[in-house]
Design a protein around this motif. Sequence first.
Motif, PDB file in Angstrom:
ATOM      1  N   HIS A   1       0.817  -1.212   0.000  1.00 19.39           N
ATOM      2  CA  HIS A   1       0.000   0.000   0.000  1.00 19.39           C
ATOM      3  C   HIS A   1       0.854   1.267   0.000  1.00 19.39           C
ATOM      4  O   HIS A   1       0.307   2.368   0.116  1.00 19.39           O
ATOM      5  CB  HIS A   1      -0.954   0.012   1.201  1.00 19.39           C
ATOM      6  N   LYS A   2       2.167   1.109  -0.111  1.00 17.21           N
ATOM      7  CA  LYS A   2       3.068   2.254  -0.214  1.00 17.21           C
ATOM      8  C   LYS A   2       3.547   2.358  -1.661  1.00 17.21           C
ATOM      9  O   LYS A   2       4.355   1.541  -2.118  1.00 17.21           O
ATOM     10  CB  LYS A   2       4.276   2.085   0.720  1.00 17.21           C
TER      11      LYS A   2
ATOM     12  N   VAL B   1       6.333  -0.054  -3.787  1.00 15.35           N
ATOM     13  CA  VAL B   1       5.979  -0.855  -4.964  1.00 15.35           C
ATOM     14  C   VAL B   1       6.878  -0.498  -6.140  1.00 15.35           C
ATOM     15  O   VAL B   1       7.372  -1.375  -6.864  1.00 15.35           O
ATOM     16  CB  VAL B   1       4.501  -0.650  -5.332  1.00 15.35           C
ATOM     17  N   THR B   2       7.128   0.789  -6.333  1.00 17.41           N
ATOM     18  CA  THR B   2       8.030   1.215  -7.410  1.00 17.41           C
ATOM     19  C   THR B   2       9.434   0.681  -7.192  1.00 17.41           C
ATOM     20  O   THR B   2      10.090   0.210  -8.132  1.00 17.41           O
ATOM     21  CB  THR B   2       8.065   2.754  -7.492  1.00 17.41           C
TER      22      THR B   2
ATOM     23  N   LEU C   1      10.666  -6.583   0.579  1.00 17.29           N
ATOM     24  CA  LEU C   1      11.503  -5.896  -0.403  1.00 17.29           C
ATOM     25  C   LEU C   1      12.419  -6.859  -1.143  1.00 17.29           C
ATOM     26  O   LEU C   1      12.549  -6.806  -2.368  1.00 17.29           O
ATOM     27  CB  LEU C   1      12.348  -4.824   0.286  1.00 17.29           C
ATOM     28  N   THR C   2      13.075  -7.756  -0.405  1.00 19.19           N
ATOM     29  CA  THR C   2      14.097  -8.602  -1.019  1.00 19.19           C
ATOM     30  C   THR C   2      13.518  -9.739  -1.851  1.00 19.19           C
ATOM     31  O   THR C   2      14.063 -10.071  -2.915  1.00 19.19           O
ATOM     32  CB  THR C   2      15.026  -9.187   0.054  1.00 19.19           C
ATOM     33  N   VAL C   3      12.428 -10.343  -1.394  1.00 18.50           N
ATOM     34  CA  VAL C   3      11.876 -11.476  -2.148  1.00 18.50           C
ATOM     35  C   VAL C   3      11.395 -11.049  -3.537  1.00 18.50           C
ATOM     36  O   VAL C   3      11.773 -11.663  -4.542  1.00 18.50           O
ATOM     37  CB  VAL C   3      10.752 -12.168  -1.349  1.00 18.50           C
ATOM     38  N   PRO C   4      10.559  -9.991  -3.667  1.00 21.18           N
ATOM     39  CA  PRO C   4      10.187  -9.560  -5.026  1.00 21.18           C
ATOM     40  C   PRO C   4      11.392  -9.088  -5.836  1.00 21.18           C
ATOM     41  O   PRO C   4      11.467  -9.327  -7.043  1.00 21.18           O
ATOM     42  CB  PRO C   4       9.208  -8.404  -4.779  1.00 21.18           C
TER      43      PRO C   4
ATOM     44  N   GLU D   1       7.891  11.577   3.816  1.00 19.93           N
ATOM     45  CA  GLU D   1       6.895  10.508   3.832  1.00 19.93           C
ATOM     46  C   GLU D   1       7.360   9.353   2.974  1.00 19.93           C
ATOM     47  O   GLU D   1       7.990   9.538   1.940  1.00 19.93           O
ATOM     48  CB  GLU D   1       5.551  11.039   3.310  1.00 19.93           C
ATOM     49  N   LEU D   2       7.026   8.141   3.415  1.00 18.36           N
ATOM     50  CA  LEU D   2       7.406   6.959   2.690  1.00 18.36           C
ATOM     51  C   LEU D   2       6.394   6.685   1.580  1.00 18.36           C
ATOM     52  O   LEU D   2       5.216   6.543   1.851  1.00 18.36           O
ATOM     53  CB  LEU D   2       7.480   5.755   3.630  1.00 18.36           C
TER      54      LEU D   2
END
Length: 438
Positions: free
Chosen positions: A237-238, A242-243, A376-379, A437-438
Amino acid sequence: MGAVTEAPAMRRSFWRAPNYAAWFTADTASAAGGSLRALAVSLAGYAVSGSTAAAGWLGTAALIAQQVASVFGGTFVDRHERRTLIVVNAAVGVCTWGSVAALFAARMLTYPLLLVIATLGSAVSGFLGSATDAMLRSIIGVRDYPKALSLNRGRDATINIAGNPVGGFLYGVAPWLPFLVTACLYATSGAAARCIDVRRLARTDGAADSADTSATRRTQRPSFLADFVGGWSWSLHKPLLVTIMIAAAVLNYGVNGVEYAIQLHLMQLDTSATLIGAIGSGIAATMLVGAFAAARLSDRVPVGGCICVSFVFLCVCVAPMLFAYGPSVSRGASYALVFVANSVMGLPFPIIDALLLGFVYAKAPTSMQGRIAVSLTVPAQALSAFSSASAGALLPVLGFRGTIAVFLATLALSTVMVLCSARIRHIPRADGWDTAEL
């Protein structure tokens, strides 16, 4: 919990932060053990099986087990005291690789037994291994986080440079010796982790590492499934995350594709193993240089601008390889060109990790560090699993330069993603992270 903040006048070296020295020792010993045994496992697999294919599947099975376990390990790490998990992971490492050393010394090691032990050991490492990284945010402040990450990347590069040669040397002395040394390193990691004062972690930010075990806390804690879904939901949801996931996945696919293309092409040319191995050592050496640069740049430059420049730099590094191994270029000159271009490509990786990932980890809740690391790392590593197969399939059809062109195009695509993302471009330098902001 909110991020740890410090007034400028109160800042001091994070080496003086409570628990940091013990944490760094535990993390370093664990990383050194993993690097030292990597080549030894392949050599042992070939020794007990007599097959290069079997030795290759040994590494593949261990990697798959580690990646699958890590998907759930991040959630588990966030739900339990991380110091205990580090100690457990170290204890399993001692038992796993100590048993391999004992079986090898007694001439009782077989391929099926090595496969089972290596797979189980890697699975446990994937399940609990993120505990050390997850704990770091409980020890140091936000502004020091990217500098600490750059130090870790420099340490990892140094370990990777020395790991294979040292492991190979020890294996040559006695096949069981690298596994015994690995077990000793894991024992050191566990002993250092025992020196971490959990009460100080709780006072630092009062998050997941708190020693609070009251009945009320246990009653209110969500289920494992809720935490697992919550971690992935928070990340997905961030838009910025995602980018980053997509850009990192494409980048890693391209970079690993280039590495495999170089290795496979050199094998086709019957290049000596020493020269092939030098390719990896070259990029590891420049990563070490990049880590020192990251330490100096980490709190001085805007993160967004530096990340954009780093992605463009990677494309510029790969481009000269398009001119290697042509009809008018000798093999010696082509190898030199590829070696230099590939080595220089290692410079920006520690900077990307320290700044971009440092920003993400610093802004993420401390209680979710394990889950955020996994999400983060798996994708980001998902596409990389196909890099070797892609390089192997493209080389016979397109040749070396054509294959490099394909992977350069993927690097260019990831660069366009980053350049077109206003959220990434506008990430400020570390002293502005508190309000960003994240």
